[in-house]
Motif scaffolding. Structure first.
Motif, PDB file in Angstrom:
ATOM      1  N   GLY B  70     -12.842  -5.054  -0.837  1.00 29.02           N
ATOM      2  CA  GLY B  70     -11.895  -4.634   0.128  1.00 29.02           C
ATOM      3  C   GLY B  70     -10.524  -4.785  -0.287  1.00 29.02           C
ATOM      4  O   GLY B  70     -10.148  -5.481  -1.207  1.00 29.02           O
ATOM      5  N   PRO B  71      -9.629  -4.338   0.562  1.00 30.87           N
ATOM      6  CA  PRO B  71      -8.160  -4.713   0.204  1.00 30.87           C
ATOM      7  C   PRO B  71      -7.648  -5.743   0.912  1.00 30.87           C
ATOM      8  O   PRO B  71      -6.317  -6.120   0.739  1.00 30.87           O
ATOM      9  CB  PRO B  71      -7.665  -3.444   1.124  1.00 30.87           C
ATOM     10  CG  PRO B  71      -8.392  -3.193   2.224  1.00 30.87           C
ATOM     11  CD  PRO B  71      -9.780  -3.623   1.527  1.00 30.87           C
ATOM     12  N   VAL B  99      -8.714   5.626  -5.555  1.00 27.96           N
ATOM     13  CA  VAL B  99      -8.150   5.121  -4.123  1.00 27.96           C
ATOM     14  C   VAL B  99      -7.138   5.916  -3.436  1.00 27.96           C
ATOM     15  O   VAL B  99      -7.562   6.429  -2.316  1.00 27.96           O
ATOM     16  CB  VAL B  99      -7.509   3.637  -4.329  1.00 27.96           C
ATOM     17  CG1 VAL B  99      -7.177   3.013  -3.146  1.00 27.96           C
ATOM     18  CG2 VAL B  99      -8.611   2.559  -4.949  1.00 27.96           C
ATOM     19  N   PHE B 103      -7.833   8.230   0.186  1.00 32.87           N
ATOM     20  CA  PHE B 103      -6.889   8.269   1.319  1.00 32.87           C
ATOM     21  C   PHE B 103      -6.360   9.952   1.753  1.00 32.87           C
ATOM     22  O   PHE B 103      -6.476  10.226   2.712  1.00 32.87           O
ATOM     23  CB  PHE B 103      -5.863   6.963   1.319  1.00 32.87           C
ATOM     24  CG  PHE B 103      -6.140   5.924   1.608  1.00 32.87           C
ATOM     25  CD1 PHE B 103      -6.397   5.374   2.926  1.00 32.87           C
ATOM     26  CD2 PHE B 103      -6.566   4.855   0.493  1.00 32.87           C
ATOM     27  CE1 PHE B 103      -6.595   4.039   3.204  1.00 32.87           C
ATOM     28  CE2 PHE B 103      -6.932   3.800   1.099  1.00 32.87           C
ATOM     29  CZ  PHE B 103      -7.024   3.388   2.269  1.00 32.87           C
ATOM     30  N   MET B 110      -1.996   5.309   3.168  1.00 36.39           N
ATOM     31  CA  MET B 110      -2.495   4.283   2.386  1.00 36.39           C
ATOM     32  C   MET B 110      -1.359   3.075   2.430  1.00 36.39           C
ATOM     33  O   MET B 110      -0.382   3.358   2.153  1.00 36.39           O
ATOM     34  CB  MET B 110      -2.896   4.681   0.872  1.00 36.39           C
ATOM     35  CG  MET B 110      -3.533   3.489   0.205  1.00 36.39           C
ATOM     36  SD  MET B 110      -3.526   3.980  -1.639  1.00 36.39           S
ATOM     37  CE  MET B 110      -1.825   3.254  -2.049  1.00 36.39           C
ATOM     38  N   ASN B 113      -1.460  -2.837   0.000  1.00 34.02           N
ATOM     39  CA  ASN B 113      -2.451  -3.693  -0.116  1.00 34.02           C
ATOM     40  C   ASN B 113      -3.924  -2.994  -0.730  1.00 34.02           C
ATOM     41  O   ASN B 113      -4.850  -3.737  -1.236  1.00 34.02           O
ATOM     42  CB  ASN B 113      -2.852  -4.883   0.934  1.00 34.02           C
ATOM     43  CG  ASN B 113      -3.432  -3.910   2.255  1.00 34.02           C
ATOM     44  OD1 ASN B 113      -3.043  -2.801   2.478  1.00 34.02           O
ATOM     45  ND2 ASN B 113      -4.149  -4.707   3.263  1.00 34.02           N
ATOM     46  N   ASN B 114      -3.927  -1.782  -0.408  1.00 35.04           N
ATOM     47  CA  ASN B 114      -5.070  -1.090  -0.812  1.00 35.04           C
ATOM     48  C   ASN B 114      -5.332  -0.955  -2.266  1.00 35.04           C
ATOM     49  O   ASN B 114      -6.429  -0.714  -2.742  1.00 35.04           O
ATOM     50  CB  ASN B 114      -5.283   0.520  -0.132  1.00 35.04           C
ATOM     51  CG  ASN B 114      -5.969   0.171   1.244  1.00 35.04           C
ATOM     52  OD1 ASN B 114      -7.206   0.076   1.315  1.00 35.04           O
ATOM     53  ND2 ASN B 114      -5.061   0.484   2.115  1.00 35.04           N
ATOM     54  N   GLN B 117      -7.565  -3.043  -4.841  1.00 33.19           N
ATOM     55  CA  GLN B 117      -8.906  -2.167  -5.033  1.00 33.19           C
ATOM     56  C   GLN B 117      -8.964  -1.431  -6.385  1.00 33.19           C
ATOM     57  O   GLN B 117     -10.084  -1.103  -6.807  1.00 33.19           O
ATOM     58  CB  GLN B 117      -9.411  -1.317  -3.941  1.00 33.19           C
ATOM     59  CG  GLN B 117      -9.524  -1.980  -2.836  1.00 33.19           C
ATOM     60  CD  GLN B 117      -9.733  -1.097  -1.344  1.00 33.19           C
ATOM     61  OE1 GLN B 117     -11.012  -1.154  -0.976  1.00 33.19           O
ATOM     62  NE2 GLN B 117      -9.193  -0.237  -1.164  1.00 33.19           N
ATOM     63  N   THR B 133     -13.536   3.214  -0.222  1.00 32.12           N
ATOM     64  CA  THR B 133     -12.428   3.179  -0.974  1.00 32.12           C
ATOM     65  C   THR B 133     -12.310   2.470  -2.056  1.00 32.12           C
ATOM     66  O   THR B 133     -11.735   2.725  -3.255  1.00 32.12           O
ATOM     67  CB  THR B 133     -11.060   2.540  -0.143  1.00 32.12           C
ATOM     68  OG1 THR B 133     -11.573   1.311   0.519  1.00 32.12           O
ATOM     69  CG2 THR B 133     -10.494   3.512   0.853  1.00 32.12           C
ATOM     70  N   ALA B 134     -13.319   1.769  -2.024  1.00 33.19           N
ATOM     71  CA  ALA B 134     -13.303   0.453  -3.169  1.00 33.19           C
ATOM     72  C   ALA B 134     -14.291   1.040  -4.420  1.00 33.19           C
ATOM     73  O   ALA B 134     -15.472   1.080  -4.078  1.00 33.19           O
ATOM     74  CB  ALA B 134     -13.941  -0.790  -2.673  1.00 33.19           C
TER      75      ALA B 134
END
Lengths: 418, 418
Positions: B70-71, B99, B103, B110, B113-114, B117, B133-134
Motif C-alpha cells: 500500500g501507500p 494507480v 483513482f 489521489m 504518496n499513492n 505503489q 490500487t496496488a
C-alpha cells in the motif's frame, strides 16, 4: 519477552485447514504483554520441524508449538523440540494416567501406541488436556521456554486459558483484564487517526482495533496484580477514548462476540418494547441477525421481506400511487413501509430498508448504493438516505447495520424521555 | 519446484485478522503441483521482513509474499524483497498509469504518496490489480522468483488466478483447469471415506474437499498442455465420483463461489417459476441468502418472517386451532405456513421453516434441533422433520440449507415432469 509460534501439520501447510490456532495464540500473547515476532507453519517433516524450532529458540524467549502431539508416527513435535533443546525423552507416569483415564472415561479401548502421548522431554511440566487424549507441556531450559500444544482448537484454547495464561502471568506476576468498546458510524481510519497516539504508545493498558464490515471494536487490556488495579487503569482510558470519539460507542462489554443486534435486543428487552422489520434489498438480513440472538422472541414479533413492489402494497399497505410517483427506492416508500410494518405487526417500533444493492439496477438519479431507511414509532415516522459503496453484500450489510443502529437509538431515546 | 509463503502484516501477526491468504495460496500451489515447505508471518518491520525473505529465498525456488504493497510508510514489502535480492527500485510508468486510473475510475482524489505503489524492483513483471490500487509483481533473479501480492483477499485471489496461476503454468508448461462439485446431504467424513483413494493417490487430476456448514465442495483440478486434455482427464474423474456418491451432487460449476441459493435462483429462472418463504427460527436467513444472488428479483417475490405465533396467524393464515393442538413446531404448522405463504404471495412455490434453534426452549417431545420444513406448490403441500445438532447458528444455517435444497429439488422435478 519475545515469542514465536511454530505450527506443525501438513494439513495446515497445504491449506486444508485454516490456522486459527495461531490467531488465537497471537491475541492472547498480545494481551499478556508478550511480543510476537514470527509465526511459522511447517509440515509433518522431522528435519524441517527441528530446523524451525531451533531457529525460533535462537531468536525468541518463548516458542509455542501447535499440533503433532497425537499417537501416530506422524506426531513428532515433542521429539523434535527435545532434540532441538538437547534433552532426552522419558515416559511420565502421571501423563500415562491422564491418557488411560481419558480412554476409560470415554468408554474407548486404548491401543499401545497411545502411550506415546505420555512421553515428554526430561523435566517437562505437564499440562492436562480436558478435551482430548494428548497432554500438553512446557519445557524450560537456559531461561527459555518451549510450549507444546495439541492442534485441535477446542483442546488448544482450553489448555491455553487454563494453564498457559497463568504460566505467562506467573512469569510476569500479573492478571489480565479486557473490555470491548463497540463503535458504529466512524470508519476504521478515522478511529485510528483519533486514537493513534494511544494505540502506539499505550502498552498497559493497551488499545487494539478489530474491524468488520461497518463496525470497529476496540479491545482495551490491562495487566496488573489485581482486577481492581486493572479496572483503575481501564476506566480513565475508556473516558479518554469516549471524549475523543464522541457518541459513536454504542456498547461496552466483557464479551468480544457482541454485535449491533445484541445491543438492540438488549435495549428493547430493557424497555419492554417490540420491533418489526420491513426489508427490501436487505431481504431478511436484519430479522435473521436479530433472531440469532438468544431471547429475541420477547421483542421481535414479525418481519416483512417485500422484495417485489406488489408485496410492498399487499403486505405493508404501501400505496400504488406512492410507488408510481416516487419509485420503490424513495423517502415516501421507506416511510410507508415502516408505518405499514408497525401497523400490521402491532409493534412499538418498525424499521424499513429499500435500496439499490447493485451490481445492476442503478440510474443517474438512483445510483447503486442509494438506500432509504424508514423508522416508525408511537411518536411518528422518519426516513433518511444512505449513500453506500462496495459489493452487493457489503451494501446490504451496511444498510442492515444502519437500520438496527437507528432502531437502537430510537429505543434508547424513548427510554430516556420516559 | 519448492515454494515458501511470507505473509507480512502486524495485524496478521497479532491475530487481528486470520491468514486466509496463506490458505488460499497453499491450495492453489498444491493444485499447480508445487511443493510448499513453509508459511511465515512477520510484522511490518523492515529488518525482520528482509531476514524472512532472505531465508526463504535461500531455501525455495519461489517465494510468495502477501501484504505491505500500500501507500503508507508501513508498506515496505517490495523494498525489503528488492534489498534481499540486491536490486534497486524504480518508478514504473505503466504501474503509475494503473494507480492513477484506479483513482479516476473510483472518483477519488489521489495523494502523492499513492505513487509509491508504482515503485518496483528493476526488471519486475507488473501484475494488474482489478480490485484495488496496488499493482502486484513478479521479480526473477538467478532462476528464483519472488511474487509480491497485496493483502486484501479479494485483490489477492483475483491477481493470483488471473496472473500468478498462468505464470506458474508457463514455468511448468501447463494449463490448470478446475471444476467444482457441490454436495449436499452427505457429511465430510462420508465423502472423504468414499473418495479416500482418489484424494490420496490422484495427483493429476487431483481431488480436494472444502467444507462449510452443511455443505461439501470438491475441487477437481487437472494440469495439462491444453484445456481439451484437461477436460479429458476431468470427465472420467467426475463420472467416477458421481458413481460413488450418488445424487448428492447438486451443482457442477467453474466458479468456487456458488452456493445453494445460486443453484435455486438459477433453477427457478430457467423454469420461469417464483418462490416465497415463510420463516420462523431461520428468521429471514433464507430470503436474505436468496436476495444476495444478483437477479433474484425475477423469481423471489416475498418473504414472511413470522417469529411470533400471532404473526403466523395474521400474515400466513395459520389457524389458531392448529397452533393450539400441535404447537408452532409441528408438521401441521409447517404445512399451513407454506400454503399460506404461497397463497399470500401468489408464487409457484413456497417453503416454510419452524423449529427449536436453542439453546433454550427444548422439551422432551420437541428437543433443541427439531425443525419442521414445509413445501407448497401447485401439486400440493408436504412437510418433513429434521433433527439437527450444534449451536443456534448452526441449526439455523442447516435448516435454511435443507429448505433451499428441497425447493431446488421440487423445481427441478417439476421441470423434468413438464
Amino acid at each position: 519477552m519475545i515469542a514465536e509460534i511454530v505450527a506443525v501439520g501438513t494439513e495446515l501447510l497445504m491449506g486444508q485447514v485454516l490456522n486459527t490456532d495461531a490467531q488465537f495464540i497471537a491475541r492472547r500473547l498480545s494481551e499478556a504483554g508478550i511480543t510476537l515476532h514470527r509465526q511459522i507453519v511447517v509440515g509433518d517433516n522431522p528435519e524441517r520441524i527441528r530446523q524451525a524450532v531451533r531457529d525460533a529458540i535462537a531468536r525468541a524467549d518463548i516458542v509455542i508449538t501447535t499440533g503433532g502431539l497425537g499417537p501416530t508416527a506422524d506426531d513428532i513435535t515433542k521429539q523434535a523440540c527435545a532434540q532441538a533443546l538437547g534433552l532426552a525423552m522419558e515416559r511420565r507416569p502421571e501423563a500415562e494416567a491422564m491418557v488411560r483415564a481419558w480412554f476409560a472415561k470415554n468408554g474407548r479401548e486404548m491401543t499401545e501406541n497411545n502411550l506415546r502421548q505420555a512421553d515428554f522431554a526430561k523435566g517437562a511440566r505437564i499440562l492436562p488436556n480436558a478435551n482430548g487424549t494428548a497432554p500438553a507441556c512446557i519445557v524450560e531450559k537456559d531461561g527459555k521456554a518451549v510450549v507444546n500444544l495439541p492442534g485441535p482448537p477446542n483442546e488448544l484454547t482450553g489448555i491455553f486459558d487454563s494453564s498457559v495464561m497463568p504460566y505467562l502471568a506467573e512469569r510476569s506476576g500479573a492478571v489480565i483484564v479486557s473490555r470491548y468498546l463497540r463503535i458504529f458510524g466512524m470508519g476504521e481510519s478515522s478511529v485510528a487517526s483519533r486514537l493513534q497516539d494511544l494505540m502506539e504508545t499505550c502498552e498497559n493498558p493497551s488499545v487494539a482495533p478489530y474491524c468488520s464490515t461497518g463496525e470497529v471494536q476496540l479491545r482495551l487490556t490491562a495487566r496488573c496484580k489485581t482486577r481492581e488495579e486493572a479496572d483503575a487503569l481501564l476506566d480513565p482510558l475508556e473516558r479518554e477514548i469516549r471524549a475523543r470519539l464522541g457518541n459513536v460507542i454504542y456498547a461496552v462489554t466483557q464479551d468480544s462476540q457482541f454485535h449491533m443486534e445484541h445491543a438492540l435486543v438488549c435495549a428493547l428487552r430493557q424497555s419492554g418494547k417490540t420491533l418489526s422489520t420491513a426489508e427490501s434489498c436487505t431481504g431478511g438480513m436484519i430479522s435473521s441477525r436479530i433472531v440469532n440472538v438468544t431471547g429475541a422472541s420477547d421483542v421481535f414479533l414479525q418481519g416483512f421481506v417485500t422484495y417485489a413492489n406488489e408485496a410492498k402494497v399487499r403486505a405493508l399497505g404501501v400505496r400504488e400511487e406512492t410507488l408510481a410517483a416516487y419509485g420503490a427506492v424513495s423517502r415516501e416508500t421507506a416511510l410507508e413501509m415502516a408505518e405499514g410494518a408497525r401497523r400490521a405487526a402491532g409493534t412499538d417500533f418498525a424499521v424499513s430498508v429499500t435500496g439499490v444493492a447493485g451490481p445492476g439496477g442503478g440510474t443517474p438519479e438512483k445510483p447503486v448504493g442509494l438506500v432509504w431507511l424508514g423508522l416508525a414509532s408511537q411518536a411518528g415516522a422518519w426516513a433518511k438516505a444512505l449513500h453506500l459503496t462496495g459489493s452487493r453484500e457489503r451494501i446490504r450489510t451496511l444498510a442492515a447495520l444502519h437500520a438496527m443502529h437507528w432502531a437502537l437509538e430510537a429505543c434508547r431515546e424513548e427510554n430516556a424521555g420516559e
